[in-house]
Write a protein that holds these residues in place. Structure first.
Motif, PDB file in Angstrom:
ATOM      1  N   LEU A   1       0.832  -1.217   0.000  1.00 26.65           N
ATOM      2  CA  LEU A   1       0.000   0.000   0.000  1.00 26.65           C
ATOM      3  C   LEU A   1       0.865   1.266   0.000  1.00 26.65           C
ATOM      4  N   HIS A   2       2.082   1.137   0.549  1.00 25.69           N
ATOM      5  CA  HIS A   2       2.975   2.302   0.556  1.00 25.69           C
ATOM      6  C   HIS A   2       3.905   2.329  -0.654  1.00 25.69           C
ATOM      7  N   HIS A   3       3.643   1.476  -1.640  1.00 22.98           N
ATOM      8  CA  HIS A   3       4.392   1.530  -2.912  1.00 22.98           C
ATOM      9  C   HIS A   3       3.543   2.411  -3.839  1.00 22.98           C
ATOM     10  N   TYR A   4       3.905   3.704  -3.879  1.00 25.58           N
ATOM     11  CA  TYR A   4       3.020   4.668  -4.550  1.00 25.58           C
ATOM     12  C   TYR A   4       3.329   4.765  -6.039  1.00 25.58           C
ATOM     13  N   PRO A   5       2.332   5.216  -6.837  1.00 24.56           N
ATOM     14  CA  PRO A   5       2.607   5.427  -8.270  1.00 24.56           C
ATOM     15  C   PRO A   5       3.712   6.475  -8.446  1.00 24.56           C
TER      16      PRO A   5
ATOM     17  N   VAL B   1      -6.059  15.116   4.909  1.00 29.21           N
ATOM     18  CA  VAL B   1      -7.018  14.001   4.894  1.00 29.21           C
ATOM     19  C   VAL B   1      -6.474  12.873   5.779  1.00 29.21           C
ATOM     20  N   SER B   2      -7.349  11.921   6.159  1.00 29.98           N
ATOM     21  CA  SER B   2      -6.906  10.802   7.008  1.00 29.98           C
ATOM     22  C   SER B   2      -6.016   9.864   6.187  1.00 29.98           C
ATOM     23  N   LEU B   3      -5.292   8.977   6.879  1.00 28.59           N
ATOM     24  CA  LEU B   3      -4.380   8.066   6.169  1.00 28.59           C
ATOM     25  C   LEU B   3      -5.134   7.092   5.254  1.00 28.59           C
ATOM     26  N   PRO B   4      -6.228   6.436   5.721  1.00 28.21           N
ATOM     27  CA  PRO B   4      -6.942   5.541   4.796  1.00 28.21           C
ATOM     28  C   PRO B   4      -7.398   6.275   3.526  1.00 28.21           C
ATOM     29  N   GLU B   5      -7.896   7.507   3.711  1.00 30.42           N
ATOM     30  CA  GLU B   5      -8.375   8.275   2.549  1.00 30.42           C
ATOM     31  C   GLU B   5      -7.204   8.614   1.617  1.00 30.42           C
ATOM     32  N   ALA B   6      -6.048   8.952   2.209  1.00 30.75           N
ATOM     33  CA  ALA B   6      -4.871   9.293   1.389  1.00 30.75           C
ATOM     34  C   ALA B   6      -4.423   8.082   0.570  1.00 30.75           C
ATOM     35  N   LEU B   7      -4.424   6.892   1.187  1.00 33.86           N
ATOM     36  CA  LEU B   7      -3.998   5.678   0.458  1.00 33.86           C
ATOM     37  C   LEU B   7      -4.955   5.383  -0.687  1.00 33.86           C
ATOM     38  N   LEU B   8      -6.250   5.548  -0.425  1.00 30.88           N
ATOM     39  CA  LEU B   8      -7.233   5.305  -1.489  1.00 30.88           C
ATOM     40  C   LEU B   8      -7.038   6.284  -2.640  1.00 30.88           C
ATOM     41  N   LYS B   9      -6.835   7.555  -2.278  1.00 25.34           N
ATOM     42  CA  LYS B   9      -6.741   8.581  -3.327  1.00 25.34           C
ATOM     43  C   LYS B   9      -5.447   8.483  -4.128  1.00 25.34           C
TER      44      LYS B   9
ATOM     45  N   HIS C   1      -3.834   5.690  -4.879  1.00 23.28           N
ATOM     46  CA  HIS C   1      -3.860   4.524  -5.766  1.00 23.28           C
ATOM     47  C   HIS C   1      -5.043   4.538  -6.740  1.00 23.28           C
ATOM     48  N   ARG C   2      -6.150   5.209  -6.345  1.00 22.87           N
ATOM     49  CA  ARG C   2      -7.306   5.225  -7.253  1.00 22.87           C
ATOM     50  C   ARG C   2      -7.885   6.630  -7.310  1.00 22.87           C
ATOM     51  N   PRO C   3      -7.112   7.558  -7.879  1.00 23.63           N
ATOM     52  CA  PRO C   3      -7.615   8.947  -7.918  1.00 23.63           C
ATOM     53  C   PRO C   3      -8.655   9.128  -9.025  1.00 23.63           C
ATOM     54  N   HIS C   4      -9.630   9.989  -8.758  1.00 26.02           N
ATOM     55  CA  HIS C   4     -10.591  10.308  -9.823  1.00 26.02           C
ATOM     56  C   HIS C   4     -10.231  11.631 -10.477  1.00 26.02           C
ATOM     57  N   THR C   5      -9.546  12.481  -9.695  1.00 23.90           N
ATOM     58  CA  THR C   5      -9.176  13.796 -10.240  1.00 23.90           C
ATOM     59  C   THR C   5      -7.744  14.101  -9.823  1.00 23.90           C
ATOM     60  N   LYS C   6      -7.177  15.121 -10.442  1.00 25.22           N
ATOM     61  CA  LYS C   6      -5.822  15.526 -10.038  1.00 25.22           C
ATOM     62  C   LYS C   6      -5.825  16.073  -8.617  1.00 25.22           C
ATOM     63  N   ALA C   7      -6.948  16.639  -8.194  1.00 23.63           N
ATOM     64  CA  ALA C   7      -7.044  17.165  -6.823  1.00 23.63           C
ATOM     65  C   ALA C   7      -6.901  16.025  -5.812  1.00 23.63           C
ATOM     66  N   ASP C   8      -7.432  14.835  -6.162  1.00 21.32           N
ATOM     67  CA  ASP C   8      -7.279  13.662  -5.280  1.00 21.32           C
ATOM     68  C   ASP C   8      -5.798  13.358  -5.062  1.00 21.32           C
TER      69      ASP C   8
ATOM     70  N   GLU D   1      -3.256  15.388  -5.378  1.00 20.52           N
ATOM     71  CA  GLU D   1      -2.641  16.454  -4.573  1.00 20.52           C
ATOM     72  C   GLU D   1      -2.938  16.259  -3.089  1.00 20.52           C
ATOM     73  N   ASP D   2      -4.214  15.956  -2.769  1.00 19.62           N
ATOM     74  CA  ASP D   2      -4.606  15.728  -1.361  1.00 19.62           C
ATOM     75  C   ASP D   2      -3.783  14.594  -0.758  1.00 19.62           C
ATOM     76  N   ALA D   3      -3.702  13.505  -1.523  1.00 20.54           N
ATOM     77  CA  ALA D   3      -3.008  12.313  -1.013  1.00 20.54           C
ATOM     78  C   ALA D   3      -1.529  12.605  -0.805  1.00 20.54           C
ATOM     79  N   ARG D   4      -0.916  13.251  -1.786  1.00 19.15           N
ATOM     80  CA  ARG D   4       0.529  13.503  -1.689  1.00 19.15           C
ATOM     81  C   ARG D   4       0.846  14.456  -0.538  1.00 19.15           C
ATOM     82  N   ALA D   5       0.003  15.491  -0.386  1.00 11.16           N
ATOM     83  CA  ALA D   5       0.239  16.456   0.690  1.00 11.16           C
ATOM     84  C   ALA D   5       0.219  15.734   2.036  1.00 11.16           C
TER      85      ALA D   5
END
Length: 762
Positions: A36-40, A205-213, A215-222, A224-228
C-alpha cells in the motif's frame, strides 16, 4: 503496539507465493502495508500521452501510446535459412515523438493480431538504441480498451487516471496496479500516525483516505490531497525519530569542558599570525557554549573547502585540553591523518611540545596513531594516551581498537563524516568515562533541509566565509572529443603554471595497475567476451590518445575510465615531458604515499597525477592548477571538493574539467554547473536534484528500504522545517509517545532494528 494485522498480512497469503517472491526480491515488498505504501511514480490520463521524446536510455519504462503502424518482415538467418525468420516492427506515437517496438520469432503472432493501427496500450520494456533510433525490444503490453467489455479494462482499476508504478522487468506496472487493487480494502484499517490536532490544524485528509486517493484517484485534486498528506507522514515520523534522539541526548551526563582564562587556548590565539573571521568567531562561540554544558555536544560543522574548519576544531580541542580532558580527531585516511597532524603541530609550534625541552608553559603533546606505525612508536603513542600525557590525538580508525585506552576522553572530532561507518564513531565515543562531546566536520556543503533530515539529531554550524588572502579559482570545461586542441592548450597551461614556480594536480578516476578492480566500468562489463580481443588494441590506442585529446568519438562511453598510471606515463613522455611527474593513489604503501606528499608539499614535484585520495585535507598552497580527466565520472560535490585543493595560497587557482561527453548530454550540463559557480551550497542542491535522493537515513548505512517515497528533500523544505518544529513539541510533551499509539506504530515500522541503530549512533 503491534502493526495492524490486516496490514501485516504477508503478501504470499494474499497474492500467492510466485508474485510475492518477485515483489520481495525486486521491490523489497513483503506485507500488505508495504504494498500500500508503494506509490505510483506518475499518472497517465487516458486522453493524454507520454513524452516519448524524453525517454531515458537503458532504463525500464512504462509508456501509454497509440499504434501508428505495424509491419511484419521476413528474413533469412542461421536459425531460419530459407527466409522464414519473422520480425514485427510496430511504431507507436504520442504526438511528441515516435518509438519503435520490435518482436521476433514466435513472439510476433500475438502482437501482430492485437497491435493494430489506432490501438492504445501501455507498453513496458528497457529503452535501447538500434540504428540510431530508440526502441523497445519485446516489450510487455496491456491493451487499453475505452469500452467496458472484458475485465482488463482501464476502468476496472484506474478511473480516468492510470497510475504508473515503479516497476521491474519481472513485474510490469499494470500487474502491480492489479495487486494493489486486491489489497486496497485493507487501507481502511491503517492506523493514523499523525496526532488529530496536527492533522485537523493543517487540513490534511486521514491516512486511509490518502492511500485510497493515491492509488485510485478520480481527479488531479485527489492526487494532490493524497501527496500532501503522505509527505507529512514521512517528514513528521522521521523528525519525531530524530527529536526523540535529541531528547535522549539531553538526558545523558557529560563533563562540562571550559577553557581556563590564561591557558592553552589563550596562548594559541596569541600566537596566531592572523585574526579569525567573523564566521569562525561565531561558530567557535556556539561550540564553546555546547562544551560548557553537562550533556554531550552533538554538532555538525559544515564549511566550504578552505573556510578554516580545522582551525575551529583545533580551538575546541585546546579548550578541552585546558579543562584537563583529551581530544581526538578521527580522519578517514592515513594521508589525511598525517596531514592533519603536520598542520596542527605547525599551527601550535612550541605549544605542541608538552613534556619536551623547549616546550611552552601550557604545552601538551600531539600524538599521531595510524595502523601502519611501527611497534615501538605505536607502544609509545598508546602509553601517552593512557597516561593523559597526550592532550590531542590524531589518527585513523586504528584509534577504535580495543587496546587503545584514554586517560579522560572529552571530545571526539570526526573529519569528513560521510566516510565513517556508524559503528566506528560509536566505538570511539564508548572510550570516554562519560559520553564525550562530538563535533562532526564536513566540507561537502549540505542544503539546510538535508541537514535537518540526515543530521537531524545534530545542531548545525556553518562556515561560509573564506579567510582573507584566499584566491579565486577559475573553472572551465575542456571538451576533449569536440575540440582536441582545447586539451592540448590545457597541458600548455599546466606548463605555464610550473614555469611560474607553481605546481599542478592531474586527477583520474582509476589507478590502472594490474590488480585493478573488475568494476572498471559497468558499460565495459556488458560487452560480449568474443569482442574482448579485438578491443584490446583499440583500448591501448585510446589510452595513448587520451592525453593528446583525440580519442575516437563515442570512446568516452565505451572505454574504461582513464587511469593514473597510464595518464602519468603518457604525460611524462608527451605533453609534460621534462617536468617532474609523480603518482599518488590509495593502493600505495602508507610510507610511500607520505613520501610523495612530502615531496609535493616541499615543491620538489611539479605535477602530481592522483586518484581522489587528494580530495580531502591535502593542503599545498603552491599548487595552482588542477586538470580532472573524465570529469563526468565524478559527482558534483566531489568535483567541488577536488577543486578546493588549488588556489589555497596567494596565486589564483585554475581547474580544468576534461570530458569527452557530447555537449547536449546531462553529464556535460553537470560540468557546466560546476564551472559556473563557486557556491558549494548551490552545487549541492544541483547535485541532489540530479541524483535521485535515495534514502536520507542512509541506505548504505542502514541496509533498509528507502524511507522517502513522496517527500523530496529539496522541494519540500517548508514541510520538513514545520515537521521538525511539530515533532519537537510532541516529543517535549510526551517523550515516550504514550498517548499516540499510531505514531509509535509508524516509528516501529520506520525504525527497524538496523535503522534504529543508525539513529542511535548517528
Amino acid at each position: 503496539m503491534d502493526l495492524v494485522p490486516a496490514l501485516q498480512e504477508p503478501l504470499k497469503k494474499v497474492l500467492g507465493p510466485a508474485t510475492a517472491k518477485v515483489m520481495a526480491e525486486h521491490l523489497g515488498l513483503h506485507t500488505v502495508g508495504d504494498l500500500l505504501h508503494h506509490y505510483p511514480r506518475r499518472y497517465e490520463e487516458r486522453g493524454q500521452l507520454t513524452h516519448l521524446a524524453d525517454l531515458p536510455m537503458d532504463e525500464h519504462v512504462t509508456v501509454v501510446a497509440q499504434v501508428a503502424d505495424a509491419r511484419l518482415h521476413t528474413f533469412a538467418s542461421s536459425k531460419a535459412p530459407r527466409g522464414k525468420g519473422q520480425r514485427l516492427e510496430v511504431t507507436i506515437t504520442d504526438g511528441s515523438g515516435r518509438l519503435q517496438l520490435v518482436f521476433f520469432g514466435n513472439g510476433v503472432h500475438k502482437p501482430h493480431k492485437e497491435l493494430l493501427p489506432g490501438t492504445r496500450a501501455m507498453f513496458a520494456g528497457k529503452v535501447s538504441v538500434f540504428n540510431r533510433r530508440l526502441q523497445l525490444a519485446h516489450p510487455a503490453y496491456e491493451l487499453l480498451r475505452g469500452d467496458t467489455e472484458g475485465e482488463e479494462t482501464v476502468e476496472s482499476w484506474a478511473g480516468a487516471l492510470i497510475p504508473l508504478y515503479p516497476a521491474t522487468a519481472k513485474l510490469e506496472s499494470w500487474k502491480l496496479a492489479k495487486a494493489i487493487q486486491t489489497v486496497l480494502p485493507s487501507a481502511q484499517e491503517a492506523v493514523d500516525p499523525l496526532p488529530d490536532s496536527l492533522r485537523e490544524g493543517r487540513g490534511l485528509v486521514s491516512l486511509p483516505e490518502a492511500l485510497l486517493k493515491i492509488h485510485r484517484p478520480h481527479t488531479k485534486a485527489d492526487i494532490e490531497d493524497a501527496r500532501a498528506r503522505l509527505k507529512w507522514d514521512e517528514a513528521f515520523v522521521l523528525q519525531v525519530a530524530l527529536a526523540r534522539r535529541r531528547h535522549a541526548e539531553t538526558q545523558l551526563p557529560a563533563v562540562p569542558r571550559k577553557p581556563s582564562p590564561d591557558g592553552l587556548l589563550t596562548a594559541f590565539d596569541d600566537r596566531l599570525p592572523f585574526t579569525l573571521t567573523d564566521g569562525q568567531r561565531k561558530v567557535s562561540r556556539e561550540i564553546f557554549d555546547d562544551l560548557a554544558t553537562d550533556h554531550p555536544m552533538h554538532r555538525l560543522l559544515q564549511g566550504e573547502v578552505g573556510s578554516g574548519k580545522t582551525l575551529v576544531a583545533l580551538r575546541a580541542m585546546l579548550a578541552v585540553v585546558d579543562s584537563g580532558g583529551q581530544a581526538v580527531m578521527l580522519a578517514p585516511t592515513e594521508v589525511l591523518a598525517q596531514q592533519h597532524h603536520r598542520s596542527v603541530v605547525e599551527m601550535m609550534g612550541e605549544l605542541a611540545e608538552g613534556g619536551m625541552l623547549g616546550g611552552a608553559e601550557h604545552a601538551t603533546k600531539v600524538v599521531l596513531l595510524t595502523g601502519s606505525m611501527g611497534a615501538a612508536a605505536r607502544r609509545h603513542a598508546l602509553l601517552d594516551l593512557a597516561t593523559g600525557e597526550a592532550g590531542i590525538v590524531i589518527g585513523t580508525h586504528a584509534l577504535i581498537e580495543d587496546k587503545v585506552q584514554f586517560h579522560d576522553l572529552g571530545l571526539v572530532v570526526v573529519d569528513e563524516q560521510h566516510r565513517f561507518g556508524v559503528e566506528q564513531r560509536d566505538a570511539l565515543r564508548g572510550k570516554g568515562k562519560q559520553p564525550p562531546h562530538l563535533l562532526v566536520m564536513t566540507a561537502t556543503p549540505i542544503p539546510r533541509t538535508v541537514a535537518m533530515t540526515v543530521f537531524g539529531d545534530l545542531e548545525t554550524s556553518v562556515l561560509d566565509q573564506l579567510p582573507a588572502g584566499r584566491s579565486p579559482i577559475a573553472s572551465h570545461v575542456v571538451p576533449a572529443a569536440d575540440k582536441p586542441h582545447f586539451l592540448a592548450r590545457a597541458w600548455e597551461r599546466v606548463r605555464e603554471e610550473v614555469s611560474n614556480g607553481h605546481q599542478a594536480y592531474v586527477v583520474c578516476p582509476r589507478i590502472g595497475d594490474e590488480d585493478d578492480d573488475p568494476k572498471k566500468d559497468p558499460k565495459k562489463d556488458s560487452k560480449k567476451d568474443s569482442k574482448k580481443d579485438s578491443k584490446k588494441d583499440s583500448k591501448k590506442d585510446s589510452k595513448k590518445k587520451a592525453a593528446q585529446g583525440n580519442a575516437p568519438e563515442g570512446d568516452a562511453e565505451k572505454r574504461p575510465p582513464l587511469a593514473v598510471l597510464d595518464v602519468a606515463e603518457q604525460l611524462a613522455k608527451g605533453p609534460l615531458q621534462g617536468l617532474k611527474v609523480e603518482v599518488l593513489h590509495g593502493r600505495m604503501q602508507p610510507d610511500d604515499k607520505d613520501a610523495v606528499m612530502r615531496r609535493f608539499a616541499a615543491g620538489e614535484t611539479d605535477v602530481l597525477v592522483a586518484t581522489t585520495v587528494i580530495e580531502v585535507g591535502v593542503n599545498v598552497p603552491n599548487a595552482t592548477a588542477m586538470v580532472i580527466m573524465d570529469a563526468d565520472r565524478f559527482g558534483v560535490s566531489q568535483l567541488h571538493q577536488l577543486r578546493g585543493r588549488v588556489g589555497r595560497g596567494s596565486a589564483p587557482g585554475l581547474c580544468l574539467l576534461v570530458s569527452e561527453m557530447p555537449e547536449a548530454s546531462a553529464a556535460r550540463q553537470r560540468l557546466n554547473a560546476v564551472a559556473s559557480t563557486r557556491d558549494g551550497f548551490e552545487l549541492s542542491r544541483i547535485d541532489l536534484e540530479q541524483r535521485r535522493e535515495g534514502d536520507v537515513l542512509g541506505q548504505a548505512q542502514s541496509g533498509a528500504r528507502t524511507s522517502l517515497r513522496v517527500l523530496a528533500v529539496i522541494e519540500d523544505e517548508e514541510i520538513i522545517a514545520q515537521a521538525r518544529q511539530e515533532a519537537a513539541d510532541v516529543v517535549a510533551a510526551d517523550p515516550e509517545l504514550t498517548g499516540l499509539p499510531g505514531l509509535r506504530t509508524a516509528l516501529e515500522a520506520l525504525l527497524d532494528e538496523e535503522r534504529e541503530q543508525y539513529l542511535e549512533k548517528g
